[in-house]
Scaffold this motif. Structure first.
Motif, PDB file in Angstrom:
ATOM      1  N   ASP A 159      -3.272  -1.074  -1.516  1.00 54.43           N
ATOM      2  CA  ASP A 159      -4.099   0.373  -0.825  1.00 54.43           C
ATOM      3  C   ASP A 159      -4.730   0.860  -0.048  1.00 54.43           C
ATOM      4  N   SER A 221       2.039   5.105  -1.662  1.00 57.86           N
ATOM      5  CA  SER A 221       2.499   3.760  -1.296  1.00 57.86           C
ATOM      6  C   SER A 221       2.870   4.197   0.777  1.00 57.86           C
ATOM      7  N   SER A 224       0.033   5.291   2.540  1.00 57.14           N
ATOM      8  CA  SER A 224      -0.878   3.514   3.704  1.00 57.14           C
ATOM      9  C   SER A 224       0.068   3.253   3.558  1.00 57.14           C
ATOM     10  N   GLY A 225       1.252   3.090   4.197  1.00 61.14           N
ATOM     11  CA  GLY A 225       2.175   2.362   5.300  1.00 61.14           C
ATOM     12  C   GLY A 225       2.240   2.998   6.109  1.00 61.14           C
ATOM     13  N   PHE A 228       0.499   2.492   9.641  1.00 63.78           N
ATOM     14  CA  PHE A 228       0.916   1.230  10.753  1.00 63.78           C
ATOM     15  C   PHE A 228       0.648   2.362  12.011  1.00 63.78           C
ATOM     16  N   TYR A 305       0.222  -3.876  10.979  1.00 63.56           N
ATOM     17  CA  TYR A 305       1.852  -4.873   9.883  1.00 63.56           C
ATOM     18  C   TYR A 305       0.712  -4.893   8.442  1.00 63.56           C
ATOM     19  N   LEU A 308       1.969  -1.809   6.577  1.00 55.05           N
ATOM     20  CA  LEU A 308       2.463  -1.695   6.871  1.00 55.05           C
ATOM     21  C   LEU A 308       3.355  -2.175   5.513  1.00 55.05           C
ATOM     22  N   ILE A 309       3.164  -3.275   5.353  1.00 58.01           N
ATOM     23  CA  ILE A 309       3.730  -4.114   4.720  1.00 58.01           C
ATOM     24  C   ILE A 309       3.079  -4.449   3.110  1.00 58.01           C
ATOM     25  N   GLU A 310       2.385  -4.040   2.950  1.00 57.72           N
ATOM     26  CA  GLU A 310       1.140  -3.480   1.536  1.00 57.72           C
ATOM     27  C   GLU A 310       1.572  -2.506   1.271  1.00 57.72           C
ATOM     28  N   GLY A 311       1.775  -1.085   2.289  1.00 55.55           N
ATOM     29  CA  GLY A 311       2.597  -0.096   0.930  1.00 55.55           C
ATOM     30  C   GLY A 311       3.962  -0.250   1.264  1.00 55.55           C
ATOM     31  N   CYS A 312       4.826  -1.181   1.669  1.00 50.23           N
ATOM     32  CA  CYS A 312       5.680  -1.410   0.924  1.00 50.23           C
ATOM     33  C   CYS A 312       6.338  -2.422  -0.426  1.00 50.23           C
TER      34      CYS A 312
END
Length: 605
Positions: A159, A221, A224-225, A228, A305, A308-312
């Motif tokens: 992140d 997280s 960070s997400g 987006f 993206y 968003l995806i790395e935050g998930c």
């Protein structure tokens, strides 16, 4: 192996202790009768941190199991000599239990753990084990605790570093931001990181890292997400600040957590492996970015993206950490692991080998808070200031080049995919160097001298950059920056020295945060070396980096000299005391909580 050693290994828990046996005490879960143990303890002749422990022969004390052969490590050097010292070779079935202050009834009272210590029920100064058993346990710790914290650090690094990957895809251009705006955002992140370092560490000490760290991972997280939705300068600044605010304190919390399981000599190498997770996240993050940055669909950019995806991904890791992290060596049972991670025998070995290595680890419960008075005392511990000073400056020559790597490669007209692929070798080299430096430092039992060698590496690279930047090709520039970003960094070594020289859990709790605070301050300082008006060759900035590198080398020499002279002064004072005065002094030192100011405690460097 002698008959006594074989007996000690075959019957490790059957020595009579008053009316109860150790094995009975362990099986029932109650603490052994330490008062009776103290009356029976004897020891081989050994200097333990300056305390001369008397020698009792096996004929005089046949009821005491023998100790292992002391390892020769030159851990408390008072000169520049013995640089090429090595560990003593050991036989797998020889007794590994090292002599310590617990073996001398004259001083054992000073070092015995308090009943409030969370692992008190497993403490037994008569416990003996072999090197085979100890090696097996250390490997098990590496497979469980070390892997766990590396995965958690991977989530932090993922992140934290995706902003660089976003830059490779034109993140600043898409938002209409300049490199100076990027510097401001980076410094807001670092400033927020600093603000929460000590508060986060104090919360973690109060409720336990096993509870606090998962909360941190889940919180950052989400922040960070949320990047987006960055739409301009204000939202960029706000979310960078919030992310830094939530990530602050994580690394000190993990350093303290690792000290619950590893000895002083084991910790630096594990910290090196821990920081290798940072490099691994750079490799995997680059590979993920190559795919995600190509999306650019549904009205959103690929970098959105990516956030968003790395935050998930990190949110999933944080949720899993709630169920996996354990409180300490003897508190591993949970609904997920009803039998716990370790057997009673393994718990006994872990607790006693840790306390024999560093008795001060029992002076606080691992869910006991640090008071404001104790915090102030640690802030004034000037013996740790040389390490803090080094932490402030050692990485500055690397920071501008590292931070601008993707922007530099973009300016050299590499494509987005090429840029992310080209960062992988740098991450790989940084990971290898992190482990290598830790191993070399531990092998030679040297910290600050190894740091000097690392600094010379950076100095040479920066000089080449300064003198050749106008002449070399884009690929030559890339190779040069590769060796700067992947340079050997002594941060794991300095963290290990900070932990060892802190003496107590109280000091170690705060010193870990202070160390990370000054590292973040160096990130802020490093961000202003390369400026907009110095583009594209950064001649002025590179001159400054050369001067800083030379200054850091001098600071290493001054720090090394300080600890040598400080240890000599302590040793001279200690040797002037009689045996009776030493015992009285130790009792006073414990009552007054002198910590690293004790004459019997010598600093490592």
């Amino acid at each position: 192996m002698s008959d006594n050693e074989k007996k000690a290994v075959q019957e490790p828990d059957t020595y009579s202790i008053g009316s109860n046996s150790t094995s009975t005490a362990l099986e029932s879960g109650h603490a052994v009768n330490h008062e009776n143990i103290k009356k029976k303890v004897g020891a081989v002749s050994k200097d333990f941190a300056g305390v001369t422990i008397r020698e009792d022969s096996a004929e005089k004390r046949p009821d005491i199991p023998p100790l292992g052969e002391p390892l020769v490590r030159n851990a408390y050097k008072t000169s520049f000599g013995a640089f090429f010292s090595r560990k003593t070779k050991t036989e797998p079935d020889a007794i590994a239990t090292q002599p310590s202050a617990f073996d001398d009834p004259d001083v054992a009272d000073v070092y015995y753990p308090k009943p409030t210590y969370q692992d008190y029920h497993r403490f037994d100064p008569l416990a003996r084990w072999t090197w085979r058993e100890e090696t097996k346990i250390v490997k098990k710790l590496d497979r469980t605790i070390l892997v766990l914290v590396c995965v958690l650090f991977f989530s932090l690094a993922l992140d934290r570093s995706n902003i660089s990957q976003a830059n490779s895809a034109g993140f600043l251009t898409d938002l209409g931001l300049t490199t100076d705006d990027f510097n401001v955002g980076s410094n807001l992140f670092n400033a927020a990181f600093i603000i929460t370092e000590i508060p986060s560490q104090m919360i973690g000490k109060r409720i336990g890292p096993d509870r606090w760290v998962p909360i941190q991972v889940c919180a950052w997280s989400i922040a960070s997400g949320a990047q987006f939705w960055i739409s301009g300068k204000k939202s960029f600044f706000a979310l960078r600040f919030l992310t830094g605010l939530l990530e602050g304190g994580f690394i000190p919390d993990i350093m303290l957590y690792l000290s619950y399981f590893y000895t002083r000599t084991e910790l630096p190498v594990r910290v090196g492996v821990f920081y290798c997770a940072n490099a691994f996240s750079g490799i995997l993050g680059s590979l993920i970015a190559i795919g995600l940055l190509k999306i650019n669909s549904f009205g959103h950019y690929g970098w959105q993206y990516l956030f968003l995806i790395e935050g998930c991904i990190t949110l999933i890791i944080g949720i899993a950490a709630f169920f996996i992290m354990v409180q300490g060596p003897t508190q591993t049972k949970s609904k997920l692991f009803p039998k716990g991670w370790f057997s009673e025998r393994e718990e006994t070995i872990m607790v006693n080998r840790l306390l024999r290595d560093d008795p001060s680890k029992s002076d606080m419960h691992n869910r006991q808070s640090v008071t404001p008075k104790e915090l102030w005392k640690v802030l004034g511990d000037y013996d740790l200031w040389p390490i803090y000073a080094l932490a402030m400056v050692f990485s500055i020559p690397q920071i501008p080049i590292k931070r601008y790597l993707t922007l530099t490669l973009r300016a050299l007209e590499f494509t987005t995919t090429e840029i992310n692929l080209l960062t992988i070798p740098a991450s790989f080299l940084a990971g290898i160097m992190s482990i290598a430096i830790s191993l070399v430092s531990e092998f030679f039992n040297e910290g600050l001298i190894i740091g000097i060698l690392c600094q010379f590496w950076l100095l040479i690279m920066v000089i080449i950059e300064y003198t050749s930047v106008e002449k070399i090709s884009p690929w030559g520039q890339y190779v040069l920056q590769l060796f700067v970003v992947g340079a050997p960094v002594p941060q794991p070594v300095l963290i290990g020295l900070c932990s060892r020289n802190s003496y107590s859990v109280r000091t170690r709790t705060i010193s870990a945060s202070l160390f990370n605070i000054v590292v973040q301050l160096s990130n802020i300082a490093g961000a202003y070396i390369y400026r907009e008006d110095d583009k594209p060759l950064y001649k002025r900035g590179n001159r400054q980096l050369i001067g800083i590198s030379l200054g850091v080398v001098a600071l290493y020499v001054v720090s090394k000299t300080y600890y040598i002279l400080r240890n000599r002064w302590k040793t001279q004072k200690w040797e002037k005391l009689s045996e009776e005065e030493k015992v009285a002094y130790l009792d006073r030192a414990e009552k007054e909580n002198l910590g690293s100011k004790r004459l019997d405690f010598l600093f490592e460097s």
